[in-house]
Design an enzyme around this catalytic site. Sequence first.
Site, PDB file in Angstrom:
ATOM      1  N   ASN A 172     -20.699-101.604  -5.800  1.00 27.79           N
ATOM      2  CA  ASN A 172     -19.604-101.112  -5.249  1.00 27.79           C
ATOM      3  C   ASN A 172     -18.635-102.049  -4.552  1.00 27.79           C
ATOM      4  OD1 ASN A 172     -17.660 -99.094  -4.417  1.00 27.79           O
ATOM      5  ND2 ASN A 172     -18.551 -98.993  -2.591  1.00 27.79           N
ATOM      6  N   HIS A 192     -16.337-102.712  -1.419  1.00 23.14           N
ATOM      7  CA  HIS A 192     -15.718-102.022  -0.100  1.00 23.14           C
ATOM      8  C   HIS A 192     -14.857-102.849   0.765  1.00 23.14           C
ATOM      9  CE1 HIS A 192     -16.244 -99.054   3.130  1.00 23.14           C
ATOM     10  NE2 HIS A 192     -16.436-100.235   3.898  1.00 23.14           N
ATOM     11  N   SER A 223     -16.409-106.693   0.699  1.00 24.90           N
ATOM     12  CA  SER A 223     -17.643-107.082   0.082  1.00 24.90           C
ATOM     13  C   SER A 223     -17.973-106.192  -0.974  1.00 24.90           C
ATOM     14  CB  SER A 223     -18.810-106.504   1.146  1.00 24.90           C
ATOM     15  OG  SER A 223     -18.317-107.034   2.632  1.00 24.90           O
ATOM     16  N   ASP A 248     -22.500 -97.171   1.554  1.00 18.67           N
ATOM     17  CA  ASP A 248     -22.129 -98.688   2.098  1.00 18.67           C
ATOM     18  C   ASP A 248     -23.177 -99.430   2.761  1.00 18.67           C
ATOM     19  OD1 ASP A 248     -19.686 -97.879   0.974  1.00 18.67           O
ATOM     20  OD2 ASP A 248     -18.864 -97.331   2.774  1.00 18.67           O
TER      21      ASP A 248
HETATM   22  C1  GRF Z   1     -10.248-100.458  -2.867  1.00 16.95           C
HETATM   23  O1  GRF Z   1      -9.662-100.915  -1.711  1.00 16.95           O
HETATM   24  C2  GRF Z   1     -11.641-100.464  -2.872  1.00 16.95           C
HETATM   25  O2  GRF Z   1     -12.000-101.459  -2.157  1.00 16.95           O
HETATM   26  C3  GRF Z   1     -12.067 -99.148  -2.422  1.00 16.95           C
HETATM   27  O3  GRF Z   1     -11.093 -98.230  -2.855  1.00 16.95           O
HETATM   28  C4  GRF Z   1      -9.858 -98.995  -3.297  1.00 16.95           C
HETATM   29  C5  GRF Z   1      -9.778 -98.724  -4.727  1.00 16.95           C
HETATM   30  O4  GRF Z   1      -8.585 -99.360  -5.089  1.00 16.95           O
HETATM   31  N1  GRF Z   1     -13.300 -98.883  -2.585  1.00 16.95           N
HETATM   32  P1  GRF Z   1      -8.281 -99.339  -6.681  1.00 16.95           P
HETATM   33  O5  GRF Z   1      -8.452 -97.977  -7.238  1.00 16.95           O
HETATM   34  O6  GRF Z   1      -9.251-100.345  -7.109  1.00 16.95           O
HETATM   35  O7  GRF Z   1      -6.778 -99.983  -6.618  1.00 16.95           O
END
Ligand code: GRF
Length: 186
Positions: A105, A107, A134, A143
């Site tokens: 994932n 984050h 991260s 997370d």
């Molecule tokens: C990103 O900020 C990611 O870190 C978080 O959710 C957001 C997703 O944005 N988990 P996108 O859909 O990839 O534009």
Amino acid sequence: MRDPKRVAILISGRGSNMRELVEQAKDYEVVLVASNKPLAAGLDWARTHGLPTWTWDSKIVAKEPWDQALSQALDDHRVGTIALAGFMRILSPGFIAEWRGRIVNIHPSLLPKYRGLDTHQRAIEAGDAVSGCSVHLVTEKLDAGEVLGSVEVPIAPGDTPDSLEQRVLAAEHLLYPRILSEFVQR
Ligand code: GRF
């Protein structure tokens, strides 16, 4: 047979990280884009670019059957690595156990700081000088899995959650494809 280099990306929204993972793919191939939201904007982009998609509205089905159906779709496409990219749904412990060590994932914080939501606001309110993003392994604890890579983004005086989000997002777009390439080879 699950092949680590065959990647599925799970999204719930706009999918900007998904786009970057597709466009910068090196050492892996994106073979499926899946979503719990049939109207996720990222699905349109994936379809337009000829990628197979799978979606089932998670609002109308219980968690386990949804996760089982997803697992089946992943196996149908011989997926070996799952990349969550703005996927706003907690996967069941059974699903995570079945795919242990194969789900990553991105984050928007420097983990282990600021797990969960509203990371940019929390970093600004705490008076932090740096934030960042991260890539981590997904485990049952939110997370909290092993951090595979991160990058720092300075917080500027006068930054708002929105302005910081934009700069962190740009950093995410570079970090995630790089770490995923490394991850599928380990
Ligand atoms: C990103 O900020 C990611 O870190 C978080 O959710 C957001 C997703 O944005 N988990 P996108 O859909 O990839 O534009």
